[in-house]
Motif scaffolding. Structure first.
Motif, PDB file in Angstrom:
ATOM      1  N   GLU A  61       0.858  -1.183   0.000  1.00 11.03           N
ATOM      2  CA  GLU A  61       0.000   0.000   0.000  1.00 11.03           C
ATOM      3  C   GLU A  61       0.892   1.230   0.000  1.00 11.03           C
ATOM      4  OE1 GLU A  61      -3.317   2.249   2.774  1.00 11.03           O
ATOM      5  OE2 GLU A  61      -2.706   0.215   3.280  1.00 11.03           O
ATOM      6  N   CYS A  62       0.658   2.109  -0.930  1.00 12.95           N
ATOM      7  CA  CYS A  62       1.439   3.339  -1.021  1.00 12.95           C
ATOM      8  C   CYS A  62       1.085   4.244   0.157  1.00 12.95           C
ATOM      9  CB  CYS A  62       1.148   4.053  -2.345  1.00 12.95           C
ATOM     10  SG  CYS A  62       1.986   5.636  -2.496  1.00 12.95           S
ATOM     11  N   PRO A  63       2.090   4.768   0.879  1.00 12.70           N
ATOM     12  CA  PRO A  63       1.787   5.645   2.006  1.00 12.70           C
ATOM     13  C   PRO A  63       1.228   7.011   1.583  1.00 12.70           C
ATOM     14  CG  PRO A  63       4.147   5.451   1.703  1.00 12.70           C
ATOM     15  CD  PRO A  63       3.515   4.500   0.747  1.00 12.70           C
ATOM     16  N   GLU A  64       1.445   7.412   0.332  1.00 12.36           N
ATOM     17  CA  GLU A  64       0.948   8.705  -0.140  1.00 12.36           C
ATOM     18  C   GLU A  64      -0.505   8.638  -0.580  1.00 12.36           C
ATOM     19  OE1 GLU A  64       2.173  11.974  -0.623  1.00 12.36           O
ATOM     20  OE2 GLU A  64       3.758  11.297   0.717  1.00 12.36           O
ATOM     21  N   CYS A  65      -0.794   7.754  -1.547  1.00 13.59           N
ATOM     22  CA  CYS A  65      -2.132   7.734  -2.141  1.00 13.59           C
ATOM     23  C   CYS A  65      -3.017   6.607  -1.605  1.00 13.59           C
ATOM     24  CB  CYS A  65      -2.033   7.638  -3.665  1.00 13.59           C
ATOM     25  SG  CYS A  65      -1.293   6.107  -4.269  1.00 13.59           S
ATOM     26  N   CYS A  95       0.960   7.448  -8.020  1.00 11.65           N
ATOM     27  CA  CYS A  95       1.450   8.783  -7.655  1.00 11.65           C
ATOM     28  C   CYS A  95       2.960   8.926  -7.808  1.00 11.65           C
ATOM     29  CB  CYS A  95       1.028   9.129  -6.223  1.00 11.65           C
ATOM     30  SG  CYS A  95       1.828   8.114  -4.964  1.00 11.65           S
ATOM     31  N   HIS A  96       3.665   7.880  -8.210  1.00 12.73           N
ATOM     32  CA  HIS A  96       5.108   7.873  -8.489  1.00 12.73           C
ATOM     33  C   HIS A  96       5.972   8.125  -7.261  1.00 12.73           C
ATOM     34  CE1 HIS A  96       4.001   7.684 -12.671  1.00 12.73           C
ATOM     35  NE2 HIS A  96       3.246   8.773 -12.516  1.00 12.73           N
ATOM     36  N   THR A  97       5.454   7.876  -6.061  1.00 12.39           N
ATOM     37  CA  THR A  97       6.243   7.989  -4.845  1.00 12.39           C
ATOM     38  C   THR A  97       7.280   6.868  -4.812  1.00 12.39           C
ATOM     39  OG1 THR A  97       4.358   8.910  -3.677  1.00 12.39           O
ATOM     40  CG2 THR A  97       6.109   7.986  -2.325  1.00 12.39           C
ATOM     41  N   ILE A  98       8.480   7.175  -4.374  1.00  9.51           N
ATOM     42  CA  ILE A  98       9.523   6.158  -4.283  1.00  9.51           C
ATOM     43  C   ILE A  98       9.217   5.274  -3.079  1.00  9.51           C
ATOM     44  CG2 ILE A  98      11.977   5.735  -3.942  1.00  9.51           C
ATOM     45  CD1 ILE A  98      12.484   8.448  -5.306  1.00  9.51           C
ATOM     46  N   LEU A  99       9.176   3.965  -3.324  1.00 14.48           N
ATOM     47  CA  LEU A  99       8.904   2.983  -2.272  1.00 14.48           C
ATOM     48  C   LEU A  99      10.122   2.088  -2.110  1.00 14.48           C
ATOM     49  CD1 LEU A  99       5.382   1.901  -3.561  1.00 14.48           C
ATOM     50  CD2 LEU A  99       5.869   3.559  -1.770  1.00 14.48           C
ATOM     51  N   THR A 100      10.334   1.593  -0.899  1.00 14.39           N
ATOM     52  CA  THR A 100      11.453   0.688  -0.662  1.00 14.39           C
ATOM     53  C   THR A 100      11.062  -0.353   0.374  1.00 14.39           C
ATOM     54  OG1 THR A 100      13.782   0.519  -0.060  1.00 14.39           O
ATOM     55  CG2 THR A 100      12.496   2.160   1.117  1.00 14.39           C
ATOM     56  N   MET A 101      11.676  -1.517   0.260  1.00 13.13           N
ATOM     57  CA  MET A 101      11.521  -2.576   1.253  1.00 13.13           C
ATOM     58  C   MET A 101      12.794  -2.701   2.093  1.00 13.13           C
ATOM     59  SD  MET A 101       8.565  -3.937   0.884  1.00 13.13           S
ATOM     60  CE  MET A 101       7.927  -5.548   0.625  1.00 13.13           C
ATOM     61  N   ASP A 102      13.824  -1.936   1.726  1.00 15.49           N
ATOM     62  CA  ASP A 102      15.117  -1.987   2.398  1.00 15.49           C
ATOM     63  C   ASP A 102      15.153  -0.934   3.508  1.00 15.49           C
ATOM     64  OD1 ASP A 102      17.708  -2.413   3.108  1.00 15.49           O
ATOM     65  OD2 ASP A 102      18.590  -1.650   1.254  1.00 15.49           O
ATOM     66  N   PRO A 103      15.225  -1.344   4.785  1.00 16.20           N
ATOM     67  CA  PRO A 103      15.247  -0.368   5.880  1.00 16.20           C
ATOM     68  C   PRO A 103      16.434   0.585   5.818  1.00 16.20           C
ATOM     69  CG  PRO A 103      14.891  -2.593   6.721  1.00 16.20           C
ATOM     70  CD  PRO A 103      15.224  -2.717   5.269  1.00 16.20           C
ATOM     71  N   ALA A 104      17.538   0.161   5.211  1.00 16.94           N
ATOM     72  CA  ALA A 104      18.715   1.019   5.133  1.00 16.94           C
ATOM     73  C   ALA A 104      18.493   2.193   4.171  1.00 16.94           C
ATOM     74  CB  ALA A 104      19.926   0.207   4.676  1.00 16.94           C
ATOM     75  N   GLN A 105      17.609   2.040   3.208  1.00 13.74           N
ATOM     76  CA  GLN A 105      17.346   3.104   2.235  1.00 13.74           C
ATOM     77  C   GLN A 105      16.123   3.940   2.591  1.00 13.74           C
ATOM     78  OE1 GLN A 105      17.080   1.166  -1.552  1.00 13.74           O
ATOM     79  NE2 GLN A 105      19.290   0.969  -1.745  1.00 13.74           N
ATOM     80  N   ALA A 106      15.371   3.523   3.589  1.00 17.76           N
ATOM     81  CA  ALA A 106      14.147   4.231   3.959  1.00 17.76           C
ATOM     82  C   ALA A 106      14.482   5.537   4.663  1.00 17.76           C
ATOM     83  CB  ALA A 106      13.288   3.356   4.847  1.00 17.76           C
ATOM     84  N   THR A 107      13.723   6.574   4.375  1.00 17.23           N
ATOM     85  CA  THR A 107      13.918   7.856   5.040  1.00 17.23           C
ATOM     86  C   THR A 107      13.018   7.981   6.263  1.00 17.23           C
ATOM     87  OG1 THR A 107      12.280   8.861   3.599  1.00 17.23           O
ATOM     88  CG2 THR A 107      14.580   9.038   2.922  1.00 17.23           C
ATOM     89  N   LYS A 126      14.027  -4.126  -4.522  1.00 20.58           N
ATOM     90  CA  LYS A 126      14.049  -3.455  -3.219  1.00 20.58           C
ATOM     91  C   LYS A 126      13.420  -2.073  -3.277  1.00 20.58           C
ATOM     92  CE  LYS A 126      18.051  -5.771  -1.237  1.00 20.58           C
ATOM     93  NZ  LYS A 126      19.369  -5.595  -0.658  1.00 20.58           N
ATOM     94  N   THR A 127      13.572  -1.384  -4.400  1.00 20.42           N
ATOM     95  CA  THR A 127      12.980  -0.054  -4.538  1.00 20.42           C
ATOM     96  C   THR A 127      12.204   0.007  -5.849  1.00 20.42           C
ATOM     97  OG1 THR A 127      14.914   0.850  -5.649  1.00 20.42           O
ATOM     98  CG2 THR A 127      14.820   1.088  -3.263  1.00 20.42           C
ATOM     99  N   ASP A 128      11.120   0.730  -5.822  1.00 22.59           N
ATOM    100  CA  ASP A 128      10.283   0.928  -7.000  1.00 22.59           C
ATOM    101  C   ASP A 128       9.460   2.182  -6.775  1.00 22.59           C
ATOM    102  OD1 ASP A 128       9.134   0.503  -9.465  1.00 22.59           O
ATOM    103  OD2 ASP A 128       8.345  -1.483  -9.004  1.00 22.59           O
ATOM    104  N   ARG A 129       8.631   2.535  -7.721  1.00 17.07           N
ATOM    105  CA  ARG A 129       7.752   3.690  -7.584  1.00 17.07           C
ATOM    106  C   ARG A 129       6.307   3.231  -7.578  1.00 17.07           C
ATOM    107  NH1 ARG A 129       9.845   8.845  -8.423  1.00 17.07           N
ATOM    108  NH2 ARG A 129      12.036   8.815  -8.919  1.00 17.07           N
ATOM    109  N   CYS A 130       5.470   4.034  -6.945  1.00 17.13           N
ATOM    110  CA  CYS A 130       4.037   3.767  -6.944  1.00 17.13           C
ATOM    111  C   CYS A 130       3.535   3.918  -8.383  1.00 17.13           C
ATOM    112  CB  CYS A 130       3.310   4.747  -6.026  1.00 17.13           C
ATOM    113  SG  CYS A 130       1.517   4.588  -6.063  1.00 17.13           S
ATOM    114  N   LYS A 154      -3.182   3.519  -2.302  1.00 12.28           N
ATOM    115  CA  LYS A 154      -3.621   2.516  -3.270  1.00 12.28           C
ATOM    116  C   LYS A 154      -2.647   1.346  -3.258  1.00 12.28           C
ATOM    117  CE  LYS A 154      -5.844   5.766  -6.385  1.00 12.28           C
ATOM    118  NZ  LYS A 154      -5.830   6.353  -7.729  1.00 12.28           N
ATOM    119  N   LEU A 155      -3.152   0.149  -3.584  1.00 11.46           N
ATOM    120  CA  LEU A 155      -2.282  -1.013  -3.699  1.00 11.46           C
ATOM    121  C   LEU A 155      -1.485  -0.903  -4.983  1.00 11.46           C
ATOM    122  CD1 LEU A 155      -4.370  -4.103  -2.558  1.00 11.46           C
ATOM    123  CD2 LEU A 155      -2.408  -3.089  -1.443  1.00 11.46           C
ATOM    124  N   THR A 156      -0.181  -1.111  -4.879  1.00 15.07           N
ATOM    125  CA  THR A 156       0.696  -1.054  -6.044  1.00 15.07           C
ATOM    126  C   THR A 156       1.640  -2.244  -5.991  1.00 15.07           C
ATOM    127  OG1 THR A 156       2.231   0.346  -7.274  1.00 15.07           O
ATOM    128  CG2 THR A 156       2.383   0.439  -4.886  1.00 15.07           C
TER     129      THR A 156
END
Length: 121
Positions: A76-80, A96-108, A89-93, A82-84
């Motif tokens: 689920e995108c945290p911005e919009c 809404c094109h928000t950058i998503l990651t599953m890697d805790p080291a890259q998460a802001t 490890k990283t992709d975009r929604c 919606k399920l995407t």
């Protein structure tokens, strides 16, 4: 960064471009007969063969994107909200094109911070 898109959508875009290129080459190749008569048959043959190869490459890309899509992780995108689908490890929604990651080291922002922000709103 509105022009960046999800990886699956990028594969589908390349498939669509190859489809349009193949169809265009086939039409232009056939137009060679109209412009040059029987001498244009060679141009038509070349255009049809290259167009067919382009269409087959498009088919392969669409098949590959479909297979990737079946194994992609749905988040689920945290911005919009919606399920995407996410590849790697990283992709975009996709929406809404928000950058998503599953890697805790890259998460802001961590999951706990995100939940805290959601509770405030």
């Amino acid at each position: 960064m509105k022009f960046k898109s999800a990886k699956i959508n990028a594969f589908r875009t390349w498939g669509l471009l190859l489809t349009m290129l193949g169809m265009g080459l086939m039409i232009l190749g056939t137009a060679g007969i109209v412009f040059w008569g029987s001498a244009g048959k060679v141009v038509a043959a070349i255009g049809l063969v290259i167009g067919l190869i382009s269409m087959m490459a498009s088919l392969a890309i669409y098949f590959w994107a479909g297979m990737l899509s079946t194994s992609a992780v749905q988040v689920e995108c945290p911005e919009c909200r919606k399920l995407t689908k996410m590849l790697g490890k990283t992709d975009r929604c996709m929406f809404c094109h928000t950058i998503l990651t599953m890697d805790p080291a890259q998460a802001t922002i961590t999951a706990e911070q995100l939940e805290g922000q959601q509770l405030k709103h």
